[in-house]
Structure formats: C-alpha cells, structure tokens
Design a protein around this motif. Structure first.
Motif, PDB file in Angstrom:
ATOM      1  N   ILE A 121       0.868  -1.091   0.078  1.00  9.47           N
ATOM      2  CA  ILE A 121      -0.018   0.152  -0.187  1.00  9.47           C
ATOM      3  C   ILE A 121       0.939   1.404   0.095  1.00  9.47           C
ATOM      4  O   ILE A 121       0.781   2.129  -0.530  1.00  9.47           O
ATOM      5  N   LEU A 122       1.885   1.108   0.787  1.00 15.25           N
ATOM      6  CA  LEU A 122       2.842   2.279   0.995  1.00 15.25           C
ATOM      7  C   LEU A 122       3.599   2.709  -0.465  1.00 15.25           C
ATOM      8  O   LEU A 122       3.499   3.815  -0.722  1.00 15.25           O
ATOM      9  N   GLU A 123       3.822   1.739  -1.105  1.00  9.18           N
ATOM     10  CA  GLU A 123       4.543   1.952  -2.417  1.00  9.18           C
ATOM     11  C   GLU A 123       3.579   2.390  -3.405  1.00  9.18           C
ATOM     12  O   GLU A 123       3.788   3.503  -3.921  1.00  9.18           O
ATOM     13  N   GLN A 124       2.271   2.139  -3.440  1.00  9.36           N
ATOM     14  CA  GLN A 124       1.239   2.746  -4.239  1.00  9.36           C
ATOM     15  C   GLN A 124       0.934   4.162  -3.755  1.00  9.36           C
ATOM     16  O   GLN A 124       0.925   5.039  -4.645  1.00  9.36           O
ATOM     17  N   VAL A 125       0.920   4.385  -2.610  1.00  8.15           N
ATOM     18  CA  VAL A 125       0.715   5.644  -2.008  1.00  8.15           C
ATOM     19  C   VAL A 125       1.894   6.601  -2.639  1.00  8.15           C
ATOM     20  O   VAL A 125       1.741   7.794  -3.149  1.00  8.15           O
ATOM     21  N   LEU A 126       3.043   6.324  -2.433  1.00  8.65           N
ATOM     22  CA  LEU A 126       4.073   6.918  -2.758  1.00  8.65           C
ATOM     23  C   LEU A 126       4.224   7.289  -4.246  1.00  8.65           C
ATOM     24  O   LEU A 126       4.278   8.496  -4.694  1.00  8.65           O
ATOM     25  N   GLU A 127       3.815   6.349  -4.930  1.00  9.17           N
ATOM     26  CA  GLU A 127       3.845   6.396  -6.321  1.00  9.17           C
ATOM     27  C   GLU A 127       2.578   7.564  -6.709  1.00  9.17           C
ATOM     28  O   GLU A 127       3.164   8.506  -7.474  1.00  9.17           O
ATOM     29  N   ARG A 128       1.623   7.489  -6.203  1.00 14.78           N
ATOM     30  CA  ARG A 128       0.589   8.184  -6.437  1.00 14.78           C
ATOM     31  C   ARG A 128       1.019   9.771  -6.019  1.00 14.78           C
ATOM     32  O   ARG A 128       0.443  10.594  -6.828  1.00 14.78           O
ATOM     33  N   GLN A 129       1.559   9.947  -4.898  1.00 14.05           N
ATOM     34  CA  GLN A 129       1.753  11.246  -4.521  1.00 14.05           C
ATOM     35  C   GLN A 129       2.945  12.117  -5.431  1.00 14.05           C
ATOM     36  O   GLN A 129       2.917  13.263  -5.194  1.00 14.05           O
ATOM     37  N   ARG A 130       3.570  11.045  -5.986  1.00  9.13           N
ATOM     38  CA  ARG A 130       4.613  11.665  -6.634  1.00  9.13           C
ATOM     39  C   ARG A 130       3.991  12.543  -7.865  1.00  9.13           C
ATOM     40  O   ARG A 130       4.809  13.288  -8.076  1.00  9.13           O
ATOM     41  N   GLU A 131       2.974  12.253  -8.136  1.00  7.67           N
ATOM     42  CA  GLU A 131       2.514  13.109  -9.193  1.00  7.67           C
ATOM     43  C   GLU A 131       1.961  14.679  -8.890  1.00  7.67           C
ATOM     44  O   GLU A 131       2.047  15.452  -9.661  1.00  7.67           O
ATOM     45  N   THR A 132       1.867  14.917  -7.588  1.00  2.00           N
ATOM     46  CA  THR A 132       1.307  16.067  -7.069  1.00  2.00           C
ATOM     47  C   THR A 132       2.329  16.682  -6.203  1.00  2.00           C
ATOM     48  O   THR A 132       3.246  16.020  -5.569  1.00  2.00           O
ATOM     49  N   LYS A 133       2.398  17.884  -6.129  1.00  3.27           N
ATOM     50  CA  LYS A 133       3.363  18.700  -5.324  1.00  3.27           C
ATOM     51  C   LYS A 133       2.940  18.895  -3.979  1.00  3.27           C
ATOM     52  O   LYS A 133       1.537  19.138  -3.702  1.00  3.27           O
ATOM     53  N   ARG A 134       3.534  19.052  -2.945  1.00  2.00           N
ATOM     54  CA  ARG A 134       3.213  18.958  -1.694  1.00  2.00           C
ATOM     55  C   ARG A 134       2.580  20.520  -1.287  1.00  2.00           C
ATOM     56  O   ARG A 134       3.482  21.404  -1.764  1.00  2.00           O
ATOM     57  N   PRO A 135       1.599  20.759  -0.986  1.00  2.33           N
ATOM     58  CA  PRO A 135       1.368  22.308  -0.704  1.00  2.33           C
ATOM     59  C   PRO A 135       2.042  22.975   0.383  1.00  2.33           C
ATOM     60  O   PRO A 135       2.282  22.302   1.348  1.00  2.33           O
ATOM     61  N   ASN A 136       2.369  24.299   0.276  1.00  2.24           N
ATOM     62  CA  ASN A 136       2.853  24.770   1.085  1.00  2.24           C
ATOM     63  C   ASN A 136       1.966  25.446   2.223  1.00  2.24           C
ATOM     64  O   ASN A 136       1.564  26.531   2.076  1.00  2.24           O
ATOM     65  N   LEU A 137       2.030  25.055   3.472  1.00  2.62           N
ATOM     66  CA  LEU A 137       1.097  25.737   4.440  1.00  2.62           C
ATOM     67  C   LEU A 137       1.655  26.557   5.352  1.00  2.62           C
ATOM     68  O   LEU A 137       1.331  27.247   6.289  1.00  2.62           O
ATOM     69  N   ALA A 138       3.275  26.714   5.144  1.00  2.00           N
ATOM     70  CA  ALA A 138       4.059  27.698   5.973  1.00  2.00           C
ATOM     71  C   ALA A 138       3.176  29.101   5.884  1.00  2.00           C
ATOM     72  O   ALA A 138       2.893  29.515   4.775  1.00  2.00           O
ATOM     73  N   GLY A 139       3.640  29.779   6.791  1.00  2.00           N
ATOM     74  CA  GLY A 139       3.157  31.386   6.875  1.00  2.00           C
ATOM     75  C   GLY A 139       3.453  31.700   8.520  1.00  2.00           C
ATOM     76  O   GLY A 139       3.976  31.302   9.126  1.00  2.00           O
ATOM     77  N   GLU A 140       2.939  33.101   8.629  1.00  2.00           N
ATOM     78  CA  GLU A 140       3.179  33.706   9.817  1.00  2.00           C
ATOM     79  C   GLU A 140       1.915  33.623  10.591  1.00  2.00           C
ATOM     80  O   GLU A 140       1.002  34.204  10.552  1.00  2.00           O
ATOM     81  N   TYR A 141       1.918  32.942  11.685  1.00  2.00           N
ATOM     82  CA  TYR A 141       0.673  32.553  12.483  1.00  2.00           C
ATOM     83  C   TYR A 141       0.818  32.801  13.985  1.00  2.00           C
ATOM     84  O   TYR A 141       1.399  32.069  14.767  1.00  2.00           O
ATOM     85  N   PRO A 142       0.685  34.041  14.280  1.00  2.00           N
ATOM     86  CA  PRO A 142       0.962  34.356  16.019  1.00  2.00           C
ATOM     87  C   PRO A 142       0.145  33.531  16.832  1.00  2.00           C
ATOM     88  O   PRO A 142      -1.100  32.945  16.739  1.00  2.00           O
ATOM     89  N   VAL A 143       1.124  33.087  18.012  1.00  2.00           N
ATOM     90  CA  VAL A 143       0.685  31.949  18.759  1.00  2.00           C
ATOM     91  C   VAL A 143      -0.691  32.485  19.461  1.00  2.00           C
ATOM     92  O   VAL A 143      -1.682  31.407  19.578  1.00  2.00           O
TER      93      VAL A 143
END
Lengths: 500, 500
Positions: free
Chosen positions: B185-207
């Motif tokens: 399953i892991l192999e298939q998931v990695l294969e599948r996610q290779r197609e898409t770019k990881r979205p960037n959720l970083a930002g400035e989020y005050p505590v």
C-alpha cells in the motif's frame, strides 16, 4: 545516646511535603481550576488535610517530642524544638470532631454569606454565624484549658494562631494610643486635603499592558521570575514555597494603580517567604514569625517603597512605556491620587490613615465575642456606634457595608484582623530604622536601588524565621517593641508635611 | 454478614484522592512551575508517591481483598473486585527497593539522555541504559514469577501495564499482518503522491491567534471549558480528572496545523477520560481500559475527525477568521498538505501510513530485550537493519535520529510503544463501525455535527470503563477483535481512492 533531634527533623520535613501539595492545589483551585473541578479537588484537599492532621497529632510524633533532649546547649535546636512543640500542641488540643464541625460550619457560613451579604440579610447570616461562633468559642476554651498559664483570655489563643507572640493586652495598648492620637492627625489631614482636588487617574488601561507593568514593578522590587509567577485571581494573594513564590493580582480596565499597589503588596509577602532561612526548610522554626510581621513586609513594599515620591519618579518611565494612556500623568499626580484620605465604610478600600479604625472596631468586637462579653445580636449596634465614634460615619442597617463586609469571620478566622494594623505600625518602624541607617535613601530609591532595603530586611527579619519571638525581632532590629509612634510619625510626615 | 465490598470502595476512593494530588502537581510541574520550584516539588511528589504506594500495598488492603466475597452474583462487583485485585497485585509483587532503584536509574538515564541524544553519544547513553534494562528485566521477572499462568513471557507483564489485555502474541499477529500488507500500500501511495506537489502551508501565525483557533476546535469537538483547560507545554499531553481535563499543546509561529492536530489528539484523550462511568469514580474499574483504547480515541479525533475533508470544509471559516494569514488556503489544500506520506527517521514526525513501522521496530526490539533474547549492544544494528527493511532508510551511526530518539525507554517504560499502532487500528475499526451505522456521516461532519460520534463512543467505549476486557470492548462495539484490515482499508480509502 542516639540523636533524638534528627528523627524530628525528618518527621517535620515529610509533613512539609504534604503541606506543599495542599499549598499548590489550593493555588491551582483559586487561579487555574475550571469550575467543574471543584468537587474532586475539595475531596482531595480534605484527604490531604486529614493525612496532614493525622500525622501531626500522631502518638509517634508525641513520643519523639517527649524523648527529645530539652537541655541541649544548642540555641538553634532549642528554638527549633520549641516551635515544633508549639505546632504539635496547637493541633493536639482539639478533638477531630470539633475540627470537622468547624470546617463544615465555616464552609457553609462563608458560602451563604456571599449571597446574604449581597442581600443585606443580617438575620440569615446570623443563623449560620451563630454556629461558627459557638464552635470557635469551644475551640478557644479547649486551647485555653490546655495552656491556661500562657494566655490571658480564651481569645488570646486564637490571636496566637495569627499574631503569635503579640497578645491582646499588648495589642490593646498599641491600639489605645492610636485611638488617642490618630483622630487629631486625621482631622488635620482632611483639613489640608480639602484645599486640593483629587487628581483623576482613570483611563483606559488594557489588562495585557497592566500585566507587563506589574511584572516590571516586581522586577524592580527584586522579584525573581525563575522562582515565582504572577497570575490573576478574584482577590490578590500570595503563596508558595522556596523557589516557587506565586502571587496574584486583579485588574480593572479603568484603573491601573490599585493593581500596581496590590502587586507591590504581594511582592512584599513573597519576598519574606523567599528570604526565610534555608537551613530550616520544612521545619516550624523556618517559617514566617507571624502575620504582624508578614503584613509589615507587604505594607512596607506597598506604602513605604512604591508609594514614595522618589520611587514613583524612578518608576514613571516604565509606567509611561507600558501604559501609553498614562503619558500625561506625572509622578506627583500619581502620588497625590494615591495618597488621598477619606473616611469610608469599606475596610479594603480604606486609605492608610483611616484603616486602623476599621481594624480596631473588628478587634474589639471579636475579642469580646470570643470571650463571651457580647453576643452576635449585639454586633450591628456596636459596629454602628464604633464607626460613628472613630470615623464619624454611620452604618445603620447597611449591614452589607458594615459588619457583614469581611470574609474573615465567616469561616471562623478570629484573631486575624489585628495583624493588618500591627503590620502597618511595624512597617513604619522598620522603614524608620532603614532610613536612619541610610540617610540617602531617597536618592537610592530615585535611582531604583532597593538592595540596601532588601539586605536589611533579609538580615533583620526574613532570615530570622521563627528562631526568636516577634517582639524580640522588633527589639533587635529597631531597638524597641512595636511602637505606634512610628506609624503616627509616618502619617504626619507623608500627609501633613508632604514629605516622601 | 457485613458488606465487605463498601470498605474497599472507600479505601480506593481515598487512594484516588492522593492520585488526584499527584496528577495536578505533575501538571503544574510541566505547565506552570518556575524552574527553581523543581527541588521542593520533586520531594513533595516523591512523598505523595510513597504515601500512595504504602497505602496500596498495605496489609489492611490485602486483608480487605482476601475477605471480600468473590462469589457475589453482581457482575458489576465482580468486575470491580477483579480490577482492584489487579491494581493491588501489580503493586505488591515488587520490592520497594526495586521500585526505588528503578526510579533513580530511570531519572538519571532520562536526564542525561537529553544531552547525550544531542551529542549522538550512544556509548554514554548505553552506560545508564544498562542499569535501567537490568532493573526492568528484574521487574518483569518478579511480575512473571507471581503470575506465571497469566503471562506468556516476562515482557508480557510490562506490556500488561500499558496494553492491558492485549498480549504480545496477539499484538505480534496483528503486526505481522501489517508487515505483510502495508509495504504494498505504501508503495502505491508514494507512487501516487509523486504526481502532485506538496502544498506549502507555512506562513506567519501568531501564537495568540493559534490559541484562539485551537480553543474553537476544542469547542467544535465537544470539549467543555467549564470542565477543562488548554495550556502550553514542551510536549502536548492530557491529564486531569472528571470535571477538570487539562490538555496542552505547543506552538510554532510558522506552522499552525501541527498544533491543531495535536489539540484534536489530546481532546480525544480528554473526552475518553471525561466520559468514564461516573458511578465508579475513584475505583480501578472506573478507569480507562488500556492505552490501545486511549490512543484509539485521540487518533480518532485527530485522524478520523479533524483530518477528514468534510470536517475541514466545515471548520475552514473558523481557521480563516482566527488566522487571517490562511485566507488563501482552501480545505483541500490543507487536506493535501496534511496527508502527505514519506518514510522518515523520526517517529513523532511520521505520517499515519509509515508510523506503524516505527512502532513495530520498537516492539520487536523491546520484547526481545526484556526477554533476554538480545542485549543493549545489539540495538543500533538491529535498528538500522529493521529501518532499512521496513522503510528503506538507514540510520547507520545516526543514533540520535535512530534508537536514541525516544524518551520512553530512558525511564523504563517498556510495553508502551505498541499502543500507538494498536490505537491507530482500533480507531479505524471504530470509525468504520460508526460510519456503517451513520451512512450520512460526511454530511453530518460537513455540518459540524459530531454528536452521533460522541454518543457512540460514550456508549461503546467511554462509559464502559474497565468493566470488561479490551478485546471484549472491541468485540461488542464492532463485532470483532482488533483487526488490522480496518486500518489498511482506511489507508487505501484515504490515500489511494482519495476518499474523505
């Protein structure tokens, strides 16, 4: 022969660890706990208190205390054993039935008082209060019966729990001097202040800004945040242990100065606790001597440090920086606003010149109540009569702002009130001694240097713990016992000569 | 005949009040206490633990348990007595010398590990760790000797403290299934996610904004702030008691989603605790069943509630409102960012698809270590070999990110790790049962309605307490014992079919 002292030390150190748990669970209860946590917490605290009490009145401790060699030459040990015996003796003379009955009656009376005070319901309150007074009289009788040679009256046994070493005769003598000399001073102060208008310190002061300001004040007063915290609670208080002093204050958005004064006050309490002799940690002899000294430290930080012109001058830039809305206020304006004198009904709102009368009223009434000279039904009239005599204002049937205003009596804390005024006098007396030894004290405060004061207090009061009696501490530090002249002189200098 | 059960109830209720004190003093230690409070606090906690242990192993309790009528027809009492005996028996089979030695060795090993891990100092660590393992082997042998019929191996006695009821044979069988099916399953998931770019959720989020967001999430998940708090600590955890659930999280200014997931996770733990059967408060039978169930509740809230597309859709406006810097992020982007899969060295940073391998490695090593099949010096090589086999990455001599990365072993908490993956499987199994019973679950979550889930959990798990065994709870609630198929199906649906 085996050393019979070390097992006692270990015994009390272990007891102090249960006390530690109670201390911080109570702090949490007042400061952090969500409302629904109350049931489980009350049960846990009751169990810990019972465990503590059981261990304190145990035969094992009784035997250890009997066996210990009294005739040691070591004065430290003599003092330590004396204080151990005092703690043991105070606990062992009450039946557990009486302790439990008083706890229950006190909790009920205090709980219902919150609403009854609101409703001005004296009759409702008196119903619960009757039981509290009955049990406190029994307690005082039981304590008196155990040590009839040590106490002048049953009330003195309760007084001894809070004002340890200062008996009712001594306090009465001190208060008689105040009753004689304070009215004249008060009249002159009021006359003098009639000429000037009270400055308006009101404004919009966000709580977050006030918190920052209070923390800065604590730092300036020598508080170490590695060894303590500042939090918020309904009523300011301080508690904790060495290395972990916790003080609280409260905030009003339209007034920052009350909270600042309260923070200085609690910082004084915390400084005393943190300055107690480390070598006696966990032992009775290592504890604060009594509340008359404890309150002297808080009032010294509040009234004799923060509320002086030179310190306010020094601290003003911090106030301006933390609270931009104060930018138009000068140190003199702050001082004038915070040193206003006016007779009023409510003790906790009273200024330092009228406060003693609030205390004297309570002292005279509670003493006669416990000694069975008066009854509960006599209180409202006595209160009104004394308020009129001492402060020229009548409470009439306004019980909520009269004899029902305080929490102390509701759970049976008789003998506590005198410490407020004894503390005020002691603080003036200590300040006078410090100022005499440091004639440049005003320049020092204006420079933000308080080290000489903390050093003096550490040496003369904090580090002494309970190794000697209260009035011996006064005598050694200032050359005499608690003397109201110092307080009266302080009032004259501050309010009539407008010094510091 | 006198009822011999009620004295036991009272005995355990009193014990629970000491436990209450320990719980909240530990919370305070982690969350509130200033650094210099540590010395006094440690002593107080040691005294309370000793008091608790002394009362638990007392002859008085032993006799009460012997005298109690086993042959009662009342199934509730049978269960309650069974759990009381379990708690007593677990405590009484260890000598106090061993308990103390383990506490001291564990504290030393954990304390020095913090620096040693930093320095990648395996040899230094192994020195302290040897003593911990030696004492834990002794502990396991002592427990095994007392109940040889109940346990398959010495390791099982430690496992039983955390995963009560799930023995090493059962867990091994479950993990064997994962080892067989997960890699594909892991192999298939990695294969599948290779197609898409990881979205960037970083930002400035005050505590302060994140805190507000987390509190809103807790409210949406059904947390009651009249019965609990959210605070900050170095590592998220939850503790407390009925009416006072305290959870903590931590914050990073550039990432809000980790803290949000951790908050959901701890809210799951707290919900279980607050849902335990009130009638058994203070009794062993009223406690959470085991950590495999506890972790199932936290993971259910984290992975099966918060991390579903419909709930994220529902919650997005709150995120946007609390954190203005997220205004450009859609629910789908958040979901894509938070469901990224990648083999990595660090367990606590692992995604839910690779996490089981981190656990299996630890389970296999700690089991063989306690059962004396391997020695400490074998660990680094075994670790590297298993990491390469299961996750295709090598740790080599990077001990700090390999076998030295976790705190659990440092103080001898062997038998804890399996609960993470057993919990993940259980959570998938419970979710499948809930979804089967509520086919409109996605619409309900999209509307923010979680009542049907909380009701199901309350009825099937929380309110059951420890009245029945772990796998009986699974069986009753889902028709079968812990079955890894549910977890594998969950991964396939979420990561391959991109459902929920």
């Amino acid at each position: 022969m085996a050393d019979r002292y070390q097992p006692l030390v270990r015994y009390f150190q272990k007891l102090s660890r249960i006390e530690h748990a109670i201390t911080f669970l109570q702090w949490d209860h007042m400061v952090m706990m969500p409302p629904r946590g109350s049931e489980a917490r009350s049960k846990a605290l009751a169990e810990l208190s019972a465990t503590y009490h059981r261990r304190l009145v145990s035969d094992e401790l009784g035997e250890l205390l009997q066996e210990v060699e009294d005739k040691t030459d070591n004065p430290e040990r003599i003092a330590s054993i004396r204080e151990m015996k005092k703690v043991y003796s105070r606990a062992v003379c009450l039946s557990s039935d009486l302790v439990e009955a008083k706890t229950i009656a006190g909790a009920r009376c205090e709980y219902q008082w919150r609403q009854q005070r609101n409703d001005n319901d004296w009759d409702g309150f008196a119903g619960n209060f009757r039981e509290v007074v009955k049990l406190c009289r029994e307690e005082a009788q039981a304590r008196f019966a155990r040590n009839p040679d040590n106490f002048a009256t049953p009330y003195d046994t309760l007084l001894d729990l809070h004002c340890t070493g200062d008996d009712s005769g001594f306090i009465q003598a001190v208060f008689t001097r105040l009753k004689r000399d304070l009215p004249g001073i008060l009249e002159q102060v009021l006359e003098r202040q009639r000429e000037t208008k009270r400055p308006n310190l009101a404004g919009e002061y966000p709580v977050a800004q006030q918190q920052q300001l209070n923390k800065n004040l604590m730092l300036s007063l020598g508080f170490d945040f590695e060894s303590g915290r500042l939090d918020v609670s309904a009523h300011p208080f301080s508690t904790g242990c060495r290395g972990d002093q916790r003080i609280t204050t409260r905030y009003r958005e339209n007034d920052f100065f009350d909270s600042l004064l309260a923070t200085a006050h609690e910082t004084g309490h915390a400084s005393y606790e943190n300055g107690l002799p480390r070598q006696y940690d966990g032992l009775p002899v290592g504890g604060a001597r009594n509340l008359c000294l404890h309150e002297s430290q808080s009032l010294l930080f509040e009234k004799q440090l923060l509320l002086t012109r030179p310190f306010l001058e020094f601290f003003l830039p911090v106030i301006h920086r933390c609270l931009p809305a104060t930018s138009h206020l000068s140190a003199e304006t702050l001082w004038l606003g915070a040193t206003r004198v006016a007779p009023s009904l409510i003790r906790v709102e009273a200024d330092e010149a009228t406060y003693p009368f609030h205390v004297i009223i309570r002292f005279e009434i509670e003493r006669d109540l416990i000694n069975q000279q008066i009854e509960i039904d006599d209180i409202p009239e006595l209160w009104d009569e004394k308020m009129r005599r001492y402060l020229g204002i009548s409470t009439g049937s306004n019980f909520k702002d009269g004899c029902m205003q305080d929490m102390h009596w509701t759970d049976g804390s008789f003998g506590y009130f005198p410490s407020y005024t004894m503390g005020a006098i002691n603080s003036a007396q200590f300040s006078a001694a410090i100022r005499l030894a440091h004639p440049d004290w005003q320049e020092q405060l204006a420079g933000g240097n308080l080290d000489f004061i903390r050093r003096w207090l550490l040496e003369n009061i904090w580090s002494v713990g309970s190794t000697i009696e209260s009035q011996e501490i006064l005598q050694k530090a200032t050359g005499q016992k608690t003397n109201p002249d110092f307080f009266l002189d302080h009032l004259k200098t501050r309010y009539l000569d407008c010094g510091y």
